[in-house]
Design a protein around this motif. Sequence first.
Motif, PDB file in Angstrom:
ATOM      1  N   GLN A 255       0.739  -1.255  -0.052  1.00 34.15           N
ATOM      2  CA  GLN A 255       0.116   0.003  -0.051  1.00 34.15           C
ATOM      3  C   GLN A 255       0.771   1.171   0.051  1.00 34.15           C
TER       4      GLN A 255
ATOM      5  N   LEU B 104       2.440   1.676  -3.530  1.00 36.90           N
ATOM      6  CA  LEU B 104       1.414   2.052  -4.206  1.00 36.90           C
ATOM      7  C   LEU B 104       1.121   3.702  -4.206  1.00 36.90           C
TER       8      LEU B 104
ATOM      9  N   THR C  85      -3.972  -0.612  -7.956  1.00 33.95           N
ATOM     10  CA  THR C  85      -4.295  -1.023  -6.539  1.00 33.95           C
ATOM     11  C   THR C  85      -5.048  -2.325  -6.745  1.00 33.95           C
TER      12      THR C  85
END
Length: 107
Positions: free
Chosen positions: A25, A28, A89
């Motif tokens: 995460q 990203l 994602t």
Amino acid sequence: MRGGGNMNKMMKQMQKMQKDMMKAQEELQEMTFEATAGGGMVKVVANGKKELTDIEIKEEVVDPEDIEMLQDLILAATNEVLKEVDDKTNDTMGKFTKGLNLPGGMF
């Protein structure tokens, strides 16, 4: 107590997966995405947090008589870059949830 070792092993695997997910995460969010519209006349850049970081508009596309076309190009490029963020994602985070039966279609 039977199965205690399996439970500990599963908990360690879950903790590792959670750590890996958090790292993914963060990576990203640091990524940059860009999309264009009108053959490159409008370019929109966003980060993985879905924050727009740059918009470039070529001078030739700015026509005071046709503001609507420019607005459409900006919307098209913006929607495309946000879709790219979502797709990346989902692809990245989907690796972690593949095979897990999570409720609500998470990731």
